[in-house]
Design a protein around this motif. Structure first.
Motif, PDB file in Angstrom:
ATOM      1  N   HIS A 103       0.831  -1.197   0.000  1.00 46.48           N
ATOM      2  CA  HIS A 103       0.000   0.000   0.000  1.00 46.48           C
ATOM      3  C   HIS A 103       0.872   1.256   0.000  1.00 46.48           C
ATOM      4  CE1 HIS A 103      -2.280   3.243   2.051  1.00 46.48           C
ATOM      5  NE2 HIS A 103      -3.271   2.797   1.318  1.00 46.48           N
ATOM      6  N   THR A 106      -4.979   4.177  -4.411  1.00 42.09           N
ATOM      7  CA  THR A 106      -5.265   3.443  -3.167  1.00 42.09           C
ATOM      8  C   THR A 106      -6.305   4.206  -2.351  1.00 42.09           C
ATOM      9  OG1 THR A 106      -3.377   4.537  -2.108  1.00 42.09           O
ATOM     10  CG2 THR A 106      -2.995   2.351  -3.057  1.00 42.09           C
ATOM     11  N   VAL A 166      -6.024   1.324   3.960  1.00 37.59           N
ATOM     12  CA  VAL A 166      -5.242   0.178   4.401  1.00 37.59           C
ATOM     13  C   VAL A 166      -5.646  -0.155   5.832  1.00 37.59           C
ATOM     14  CG1 VAL A 166      -3.303   1.611   5.209  1.00 37.59           C
ATOM     15  CG2 VAL A 166      -2.908  -0.800   4.654  1.00 37.59           C
ATOM     16  N   TYR A 213      -5.522  -4.110   2.126  1.00 41.04           N
ATOM     17  CA  TYR A 213      -5.704  -2.756   1.616  1.00 41.04           C
ATOM     18  C   TYR A 213      -6.654  -2.782   0.436  1.00 41.04           C
ATOM     19  CZ  TYR A 213      -2.271  -3.605  -2.155  1.00 41.04           C
ATOM     20  OH  TYR A 213      -1.597  -4.092  -3.250  1.00 41.04           O
TER      21      TYR A 213
END
Length: 344
Positions: free
Chosen positions: A77, A93, A96, A108
């Protein structure tokens, strides 16, 4: 689909994931969740999770191996997030989770990126030699872009320990080999001894992917690389280890008849080793004239990885198909590694 009709994918309780997302990424997915395991990986588990409108990807350690690989999730991540605004294509992203109690392991959540992870010649060859060449050139160019990123500029100055990186690699893969020895492997101890006795000086460290190959990339319908995936082995170290491992993957299908990892390099138009090196060297400005050690290490690493899979398969510890002939690759890789060192 009602909650009663829904089946959670193995290792991912969707109600627990829903609670986490509502807290950490509100609005990301709004409707009832459905999920499935994405096939292909041999290490960490990848899931596609959606609400009927939007879809995300969730990554967690394999079942039964939470403690050994949990740290990888946070590292994956971190590096993907750090590379977001660079020339390296990576998914966005979203969150997480380091708490193993939420879904049973750290995990994540990231963007689902469109593209194909080409693994087999049969997938790639129908595109024609010209497109195959373009794709393999862009693969190399993506590796050049990764190695051009200044780790400190993206907050990754402490992502690894570059000093002594090559020595640690030789030692690490020997330890992995010793943990999965179950049969005689001619030449593998000689290969290790030669590597341990010929570690070269390192150049300037870069972010190293650790398992860079075409089926760890997503390629769009326009033959562009849309994302680099599977960063669990990423660190700071010698960039030539990535180059050499990419060449070892390119040569592996030429060493054996079965498909141990991927056979895309058999497709007409795919860059051969000398072309791969030349394109990388021209674009990066790095000298590849002393790649023999790195190639020897790449073959050793790949041999140890595949021998470990063979070891687990013979003990009934793998799930799914495609493992039966993987042990056939080990000795040809050792032989190639010794040949590479002897050419230096």
């Amino acid at each position: 689909m009602t909650d009663a009709d829904r089946t959670d994918p193995p290792g991912l309780p969707l109600d627990a994931l829903r609670g986490f997302l509502d807290r950490e990424a509100p609005g990301l997915l709004d409707g009832p969740l459905a999920g499935r395991v994405v096939a292909g990986g041999k290490s960490n588990l990848t899931y596609e999770v959606g609400d009927g409108t939007s879809t995300v990807i969730v990554r967690r350690p394999p079942l039964g191996h939470v403690l050994a690989t949990a740290h990888d999730m946070v590292r994956e991540h971190r590096v993907i997030t750090a590379l977001r605004d660079t020339a390296v294509p990576v998914p966005v992203t979203y969150a997480v989770c380091e708490d193993p109690d939420v879904v049973g392991a750290p995990f994540y959540v990231m963007e689902r990126v469109a593209g194909t992870p080409f693994r087999f010649e049969a997938q790639l060859a129908p595109l024609g030699a010209e497109r195959v060449r373009d794709i393999s050139e862009r693969m190399v160019d993506t590796l050049v872009a990764l190695h051009a990123v200044d780790p400190a500029s993206v907050g990754l100055a402490d992502f690894g320990r570059p000093e002594g990186f090559l020595e640690r690699q030789v030692r690490r893969w020997k330890q992995q080999l010793d943990a999965s020895r179950s049969r005689d492997l001619p030449g593998i101890d000689e290969l290790h001894e030669r590597l341990a006795g010929s570690v070269p000086a390192q150049g300037d460290p870069t972010i190293v992917h650790g398992d860079f190959r075409l089926d760890n990339l997503l390629v769009t319908a326009d033959d562009e690389v849309s994302a680099v995936l599977d960063w669990e082995m990423a660190t700071l170290g010698d960039p030539l280890t990535d180059v050499a491992l990419l060449e070892a993957y390119q040569r592996l299908p030429l060493l054996m008849d079965t498909v141990a990892v991927s056979d895309v390099s058999r497709a007409p138009g795919f860059l051969g080793g000398p072309e791969l090196r030349r394109r990388y060297a021209d674009a990066s400005g790095r000298d590849l004239g002393h790649l023999a050690f790195h190639l020897g290490l790449a073959y050793f690493k790949l041999a140890v990885i595949l021998e470990g899979i063979h070891y687990r398969h013979t003990r009934g510890q793998t799930v799914g198909g495609g493992f039966a002939g993987i042990g056939e690759a080990t000795v040809p890789l050792v032989t190639a590694g010794l040949a590479a060192l002897k050419e230096s």
